[in-house]
Design a protein around this motif. Structure first.
Motif: not given
Length: 414
Positions: A72-84, A261-271
């Protein structure tokens, strides 16, 4: 005395065989290689994709896995090996495994006509006396076609959402309100049965069933529905019992309610532009939610299954799963240039590329995924991203990352 010595030698041999293949020194020796790979992936990615997950796998386990960028870009949540995140059409490989498991259990046979199981009749109106079989569904030769009714009705928003957001040009207009979601069985009947309210003859090609490869999401979903009927349990429950639990894929599922759900990634149509959370009524064809870690466990099992040591299917079932089912005459054209094109040939919902790699690709709003293994090297790779691929530069970056995983898979297995 000689007998005792032989016993002692046997014990020592057993102990040595049980030792883990990767010692602490070997892991430490590989760390610089892994660090170098991570740096190269970051350089290839630049700022094309907000977040991505990568992995290299062989028959012994996961050799390398990494989350890069942000979930998630807004919160700067990192994408990890456990991101869904969803994996789009890579999900179809689970239908193949499930069909083989159902056949093992005597619930169905791949060469059975589909109308043996369905509560409503499905036939190609151009060939009313030619039965469609389960195998034809599994090899995309059923003559069922994805029409506008599929695209406009299958995608459903997870939550109620402000209509002004859905009018954004970056958001697919095919997304439907959350209250339009209907059962899988109802969707398929409306689409495929003559009594269905969306029925149209254009949902079937003018080719004879079994004649030509014609990729179809609806046909794949119909195969999963037949598993439901034959097993008397939902497809979600069937896959959980026979795939997810045995492989300990604890962070995966077919529904947002099945995962954290807290581990689910936000999806983006562009960055910069978020895609609202959505699901598919036809979820078996592309709605699987998973992590790079869980999907690596699954790929490890596929490699082991191909090698004759899988645990969720018999050796014979795995042989059928990976057996090329189609011939040259089943295609109007074939892409021989892309080593990761999953439509050169088919196993049972298992893509086979022109270079004889096994796996599948996937793409949906905010999602691209690719998972393949090399049967000769017994190594495989996975790449998941949470951002649309919108131009050639991004295509080059995407495949550049996947190719880099191949390059380093050799270094990690030398």
């Amino acid at each position: 005395m000689n007998k005792i010595l032989l016993i002692l030698l046997g014990i020592l041999l057993i102990i040595s065989c049980k030792q883990k293949p990767n010692t602490a020194k070997e892991i430490a020796d590989n760390q610089p290689i892994k660090d170098s790979l991570t740096l190269e992936i970051k350089n290839l990615n630049k700022d094309y994709f907000n977040g991505l997950g990568v992995a290299i796998v062989d028959s012994t386990g996961i050799l390398y896995e990494k989350g890069i960028g942000f979930a998630d870009i807004k919160s700067k949540k990192p994408y990890t090996i456990n991101t869904i995140q969803p994996i789009a059409s890579v999900s179809k490989t689970f239908i193949g495994i499930s069909l083989m498991k159902a056949q093992e259990k005597g619930l169905l046979n791949l060469d059975d006509p589909i109308n043996k199981y369905l509560p409503f009749e499905v036939q190609n109106p151009n060939f009313p006396n030619e039965p469609i079989t389960i195998r034809q569904l599994a090899t995309h030769t059923s003559t069922i076609i994805d029409t506008e009714n599929y695209m406009s009705k299958s995608y459903v928003l997870k939550d109620k959402i402000d209509s002004t957001i859905t009018k954004n040009e970056n958001i697919p207009q095919s997304f439907n309100p959350s209250d339009t979601k209907i059962p899988l069985s109802e969707f398929l009947k409306n689409y495929l049965s003559k009594d269905g309210k969306w029925y149209n003859k254009s949902a079937f090609s003018k080719n004879k069933p079994g004649q030509l490869f014609e990729y179809t999401n609806v046909g794949a979903t119909l195969a999963a529905y037949i598993i439901e009927i034959a097993s008397n349990q939902s497809y979600s429950d069937f896959t959980t019992e026979y795939i997810l639990k045995p492989l300990e894929m604890k962070n995966s599922g077919w529904n947002y309610n099945d995962v954290i759900f807290d581990n689910v990634s936000t999806l983006y149509s562009d960055t910069k532009t978020e895609v609202p959370y959505y699901s598919l009524i036809t979820y078996p064809d592309g709605g699987f939610l998973t992590t790079i870690n869980d999907l690596s466990k699954y790929l490890n099992e596929l490699i082991k299954g191909y090698s004759g040591s899988g645990k969720i299917l018999s050796k014979n079932s795995y042989n059928e799963l990976f057996k090329p089912q189609l011939k040259e005459e089943n295609f109007t054209e074939r892409n021989t240039n892309n080593p990761y094109n999953d439509e050169y040939n088919l196993g049972i919902f298992m893509g086979i590329s022109a270079m004889n790699n096994f796996g599948h690709t996937g793409g949906d709003p905010g999602v691209s995924s690719i998972m393949f293994f090399n049967p000769k090297e017994r190594t495989g790779r996975v790449l998941l991203i949470n951002t649309n691929i919108n131009n050639q530069e991004e295509v080059n970056a995407y495949y550049g990352i996947f190719n880099k995983l191949e390059e380093y898979s050799k270094k990690l297995t030398e």
